[in-house]
Design a protein around this motif. Structure first.
Motif, mmCIF file in Angstrom:
data_model
loop_
_atom_site.group_PDB
_atom_site.id
_atom_site.type_symbol
_atom_site.label_atom_id
_atom_site.label_comp_id
_atom_site.label_asym_id
_atom_site.label_seq_id
_atom_site.Cartn_x
_atom_site.Cartn_y
_atom_site.Cartn_z
ATOM 1 N N ARG A 101 0.854 -1.206 0.000
ATOM 2 C CA ARG A 101 0.000 0.000 0.000
ATOM 3 C C ARG A 101 0.878 1.239 0.000
ATOM 4 O O ARG A 101 0.590 2.218 -0.672
ATOM 5 N N ALA A 156 -7.618 -10.641 -2.071
ATOM 6 C CA ALA A 156 -7.444 -9.965 -0.789
ATOM 7 C C ALA A 156 -6.207 -10.503 -0.070
ATOM 8 O O ALA A 156 -5.367 -9.729 0.385
ATOM 9 N N TYR A 161 -5.080 -6.542 -1.890
ATOM 10 C CA TYR A 161 -5.951 -5.445 -2.319
ATOM 11 C C TYR A 161 -7.074 -5.219 -1.319
ATOM 12 O O TYR A 161 -7.473 -6.131 -0.598
ATOM 13 N N THR A 162 -7.588 -3.971 -1.301
ATOM 14 C CA THR A 162 -8.758 -3.683 -0.470
ATOM 15 C C THR A 162 -10.001 -4.201 -1.182
ATOM 16 O O THR A 162 -9.995 -4.428 -2.396
ATOM 17 N N HIS A 163 -11.067 -4.350 -0.400
ATOM 18 C CA HIS A 163 -12.300 -4.873 -1.002
ATOM 19 C C HIS A 163 -12.838 -3.926 -2.079
ATOM 20 O O HIS A 163 -13.420 -4.379 -3.062
ATOM 21 N N SER A 164 -12.610 -2.611 -1.898
ATOM 22 C CA SER A 164 -13.072 -1.661 -2.918
ATOM 23 C C SER A 164 -12.268 -1.825 -4.205
ATOM 24 O O SER A 164 -12.821 -1.754 -5.316
ATOM 25 N N LYS A 178 -16.719 -7.316 -0.391
ATOM 26 C CA LYS A 178 -16.528 -7.615 1.040
ATOM 27 C C LYS A 178 -17.379 -8.810 1.458
ATOM 28 O O LYS A 178 -16.970 -9.606 2.302
ATOM 29 N N SER B 7 -20.477 -6.724 8.316
ATOM 30 C CA SER B 7 -20.082 -7.475 7.121
ATOM 31 C C SER B 7 -18.644 -7.184 6.704
ATOM 32 O O SER B 7 -18.129 -7.804 5.781
ATOM 33 N N ALA B 11 -13.152 -8.825 5.409
ATOM 34 C CA ALA B 11 -12.160 -7.935 4.803
ATOM 35 C C ALA B 11 -11.172 -7.455 5.870
ATOM 36 O O ALA B 11 -9.975 -7.346 5.621
ATOM 37 N N VAL B 14 -8.414 -10.068 6.711
ATOM 38 C CA VAL B 14 -7.329 -10.241 5.734
ATOM 39 C C VAL B 14 -6.781 -8.892 5.265
ATOM 40 O O VAL B 14 -6.249 -8.769 4.159
ATOM 41 N N ALA B 16 -8.050 -6.140 4.184
ATOM 42 C CA ALA B 16 -8.559 -5.617 2.920
ATOM 43 C C ALA B 16 -9.443 -4.390 3.126
ATOM 44 O O ALA B 16 -10.348 -4.125 2.343
ATOM 45 N N LEU B 17 -9.167 -3.645 4.201
ATOM 46 C CA LEU B 17 -9.887 -2.395 4.445
ATOM 47 C C LEU B 17 -8.937 -1.224 4.272
ATOM 48 O O LEU B 17 -7.725 -1.348 4.500
#
Lengths: 197, 235
Positions: A101, A156, A161-164, A178, B7, B11, B14, B16-17
């Protein structure tokens, strides 16, 4: 340069208990225990970091950071909340993700470009690793995920990577990635029969 | 909102945020045991994925790491953690006592109805993020839970209730902050039909040694007229 080779003997069936004991000894300033912990976990830590950051030289740097962190903060490990190995790999993953990141922020790399580059590397996993029984068990568990869940979890965990970002890459609605990550991890957990502490 | 943030557990597990999402979710984790448990279990599962990524590190790395570590000392356990553990034990005993008191006290049947969390949620988040955040929960016989979050450095406290039964007809739940000489200071009355509620306590939460809830016929009573149905010690 490093290259993909066979995975040396990973944790034995009692590996989790051994790792717990080693971490406790590390917290008491026992460098021998730390060396044993390194030998027990380094292939999986380095392999994970390398999958996420890709560049071997950077992967070595991050791996050093991870072990320094483990040594310094071994006293924070709480066996009521997680297994010792999960704690180690959670720290390694976070460090690896922080590195990519930071690199992304630095060079504003195009996400889609990075994705294509990483896709290639995903297919170079060691044959030997795949042959191992434990790896087969995990692969079998991954088969219980839908292909879209598997993809989201892979991007992920190994992509960092981020969920977005994943939603954008896969061209799916923002909230969907997500959900796929969570549902996929829940299936993986249930198929592996792992439990939280 | 609650469903939405819940939810994010996968994320979060792992990494992923984004940083902002992570902060918000960590504030949520402070008072959501279900999410904490889920995150822990999903991290255990994700850790197994490393079996697919095994790769022998360069031999020189081992010497580098061991050399590095020989120049650094491990940190001792954080004293805060140990204090927190003792506090949890103590509070569990206090909660058990409160449950007994409730059995002979007010009859509790109906949960409050929910309203918005509004700006109070921000206060709760601020407190949860503070370094000295304290979180004290009391469980009731009927499954209701009341939790006080308090930060001494911020001088703020909030109460969060979950499935809390309404007070008896014509009476009200009143919140109190107790100062070090034992004096109880009125810290607000809870809405009678507010459901799962988050509300800040009025007054100085920095010097308070505890908080309590009493059942009162006059919601503005200057001092408590009955034994508390719940006590939260900040000690």
């Amino acid at each position: 340069m490093s290259h993909l080779t066979s995975v040396p003997s990973g944790p034995e069936p009692e590996g989790t208990d051994l790792a717990t004991e080693l971490l406790r000894r590390c917290a008491r300033d026992d460098e021998n225990a730390f060396a044993q912990l390194y030998d027990l976990t380094a292939p999986r830590v380095f392999g994970l970091v390398r999958r996420v950051v890709r560049d071997p030289a950077q992967a070595e740097e991050v791996t050093q950071e991870v072990y320094l962190d483990l040594w310094r903060h071994a006293s924070r490990f709480d066996s009521r909340r997680s297994s010792a190995l999960a704690w180690v790999f959670t720290i390694a993953h976070r460090r690896a993700v922080d590195r990519v990141r930071a690199a992304e922020a630095a060079d504003q790399r195009d996400v889609a470009y990075g994705y294509r580059q990483r896709e290639v590397a995903h297919d170079t996993t060691s044959e030997a690793a795949q042959d191992r029984w434990e790896a087969r068990r995990v692969r079998a568990a991954l088969e219980t995920l839908t292909p879209t869940q598997r993809k989201a979890v892979d991007l992920a965990y190994f992509g960092g990577y981020t969920h977005s970002e994943i939603a954008a890459m896969l061209d799916i609605p923002l909230g969907t990635a997500k959900t796929r990550i969570r549902d996929g991890l829940i299936r993986l957990r249930d198929a592996l029969g792992v439990e939280g502490s | 909102m609650t469903d939405d943030i819940h939810s994010l557990s996968g994320a979060y597990a792992v990494d992923a945020l984004t940083d902002d999402e992570r902060s918000a979710f960590e504030a949520h984790l402070e008072h959501c045991a279900a999410c904490r448990e889920e995150v822990d279990s999903l991290r255990e599962a994700a850790a197994e994925l490393t079996l697919l990524a095994g790769e022998e590190p360069p031999p020189a790395l081992r010497a580098d790491v061991l050399g590095l570590v020989s120049t650094v000392r491990p940190e001792p356990p954080r004293l805060d953690d140990r204090r927190a553990r003792r506090r949890r034990t103590w509070i569990a005993a206090a909660a058990a006592a409160v449950v007994v008191a409730l059995g002979v006290g007010v009859g509790v049947t109906r949960p409050w109805e929910g309203t918005s969390q509004g700006p109070e949620f921000t206060v709760a988040e601020q407190i949860a993020r503070a370094d000295d955040a304290q979180r004290i929960s009391v469980s009731f016989d009927d499954g209701a839970v009341a939790t006080v979050l308090r930060s001494q450095s911020l001088g703020r406290a909030v109460i969060e209730t979950s499935d809390m039964a309404p007070p008896p007809e014509g009476r009200h739940y009143v919140l109190w902050l107790q100062d070090s000489d034992g004096t109880m200071h009125h810290a607000g009355a809870m809405p009678d039909e507010a459901g799962d509620t988050t509300m800040p306590l009025k007054g100085d939460a920095a010097s308070a040694i505890g908080a309590g809830i009493t059942v009162e016929s006059d919601p503005r009573t200057p001092e408590p007229t009955s034994e508390p149905v719940a006590l939260f010690s900040f000690a």
